[in-house]
Design a protein around this motif. Structure first.
Motif, PDB file in Angstrom:
ATOM      1  N   LEU A 229      -6.873   8.869   5.372  1.00 32.89           N
ATOM      2  CA  LEU A 229      -6.381   7.615   5.926  1.00 32.89           C
ATOM      3  C   LEU A 229      -5.564   7.876   7.179  1.00 32.89           C
ATOM      4  CD1 LEU A 229      -5.020   6.136   2.612  1.00 32.89           C
ATOM      5  CD2 LEU A 229      -7.029   5.325   3.826  1.00 32.89           C
ATOM      6  N   GLN A 230      -5.610   6.956   8.114  1.00 36.08           N
ATOM      7  CA  GLN A 230      -4.674   6.982   9.234  1.00 36.08           C
ATOM      8  C   GLN A 230      -3.456   6.200   8.767  1.00 36.08           C
ATOM      9  OE1 GLN A 230      -6.924   5.323  12.509  1.00 36.08           O
ATOM     10  NE2 GLN A 230      -7.061   7.362  13.387  1.00 36.08           N
ATOM     11  N   TRP A 231      -2.354   6.864   8.573  1.00 38.55           N
ATOM     12  CA  TRP A 231      -1.170   6.257   7.982  1.00 38.55           C
ATOM     13  C   TRP A 231      -0.029   6.296   8.990  1.00 38.55           C
ATOM     14  CZ3 TRP A 231      -1.874   3.694   3.694  1.00 38.55           C
ATOM     15  CH2 TRP A 231      -0.765   3.203   2.999  1.00 38.55           C
ATOM     16  N   PRO A 232       0.805   5.267   9.057  1.00 39.84           N
ATOM     17  CA  PRO A 232       1.922   5.254  10.012  1.00 39.84           C
ATOM     18  C   PRO A 232       2.862   6.437   9.801  1.00 39.84           C
ATOM     19  CG  PRO A 232       1.774   3.156   8.817  1.00 39.84           C
ATOM     20  CD  PRO A 232       0.787   4.074   8.219  1.00 39.84           C
TER      21      PRO A 232
ATOM     22  N   LEU B 274       0.839  -1.194   0.000  1.00 37.13           N
ATOM     23  CA  LEU B 274       0.000   0.000   0.000  1.00 37.13           C
ATOM     24  C   LEU B 274       0.872   1.241   0.000  1.00 37.13           C
ATOM     25  CD1 LEU B 274      -2.606  -1.068   2.698  1.00 37.13           C
ATOM     26  CD2 LEU B 274      -2.901  -1.066   0.226  1.00 37.13           C
ATOM     27  N   PHE B 275       0.463   2.224  -0.795  1.00 34.14           N
ATOM     28  CA  PHE B 275       1.167   3.488  -0.903  1.00 34.14           C
ATOM     29  C   PHE B 275       0.144   4.601  -0.765  1.00 34.14           C
ATOM     30  CE2 PHE B 275       3.201   0.288  -3.496  1.00 34.14           C
ATOM     31  CZ  PHE B 275       4.534   0.375  -3.123  1.00 34.14           C
TER      32      PHE B 275
ATOM     33  N   TYR C 222      -4.850   6.361  -2.090  1.00 32.80           N
ATOM     34  CA  TYR C 222      -3.836   5.325  -1.941  1.00 32.80           C
ATOM     35  C   TYR C 222      -3.851   4.385  -3.133  1.00 32.80           C
ATOM     36  CZ  TYR C 222      -7.564   2.259  -0.195  1.00 32.80           C
ATOM     37  OH  TYR C 222      -8.706   1.534  -0.058  1.00 32.80           O
ATOM     38  N   LYS C 223      -2.741   3.668  -3.309  1.00 31.17           N
ATOM     39  CA  LYS C 223      -2.595   2.650  -4.342  1.00 31.17           C
ATOM     40  C   LYS C 223      -2.294   1.336  -3.650  1.00 31.17           C
ATOM     41  CE  LYS C 223      -0.825   5.864  -7.710  1.00 31.17           C
ATOM     42  NZ  LYS C 223       0.356   6.322  -8.429  1.00 31.17           N
ATOM     43  N   CYS C 224      -2.844   0.273  -4.189  1.00 31.85           N
ATOM     44  CA  CYS C 224      -2.622  -1.074  -3.678  1.00 31.85           C
ATOM     45  C   CYS C 224      -2.030  -1.898  -4.817  1.00 31.85           C
ATOM     46  CB  CYS C 224      -3.948  -1.670  -3.222  1.00 31.85           C
ATOM     47  SG  CYS C 224      -3.826  -3.405  -2.754  1.00 31.85           S
ATOM     48  N   LEU C 225      -0.866  -2.472  -4.581  1.00 28.55           N
ATOM     49  CA  LEU C 225      -0.192  -3.303  -5.568  1.00 28.55           C
ATOM     50  C   LEU C 225      -0.204  -4.733  -5.061  1.00 28.55           C
ATOM     51  CD1 LEU C 225       1.602  -3.247  -8.180  1.00 28.55           C
ATOM     52  CD2 LEU C 225       3.553  -3.024  -6.634  1.00 28.55           C
ATOM     53  N   TYR C 226      -0.676  -5.663  -5.901  1.00 33.30           N
ATOM     54  CA  TYR C 226      -0.681  -7.061  -5.488  1.00 33.30           C
ATOM     55  C   TYR C 226      -0.402  -7.969  -6.684  1.00 33.30           C
ATOM     56  CZ  TYR C 226      -5.373  -7.727  -7.417  1.00 33.30           C
ATOM     57  OH  TYR C 226      -6.452  -7.813  -8.250  1.00 33.30           O
TER      58      TYR C 226
END
Length: 55
Positions: free
Chosen positions: A41-44, A10-11, A19-23
């Motif tokens: 988003l709650q992001w680290p 996830l980016f 966000y982008k999800c690569l799988y």
């Protein structure tokens, strides 16, 4: 089988509203893109806040 078989990546954008999800789907990589109309988003903030996701 690829070593990516059980992973997603996830980016997030700078504004945390997209966000982008690569799988890996077994035949190659696929990317999903999502933009939130409301909210963020709650992001680290750092490596200690990163968590593993599970089903």
């Amino acid at each position: 089988m690829s070593s990516y078989g059980d992973s997603i990546f996830l980016f997030a954008g700078w504004k945390k509203d997209r966000y982008k999800c690569l799988y890996f789907d077994g035949d190659g990589f696929a990317m999903l893109y999502k933009r939130l109309d409301n909210g963020k988003l709650q992001w680290p903030k750092d490596e200690q806040e990163v968590r593993n996701l599970s089903q």
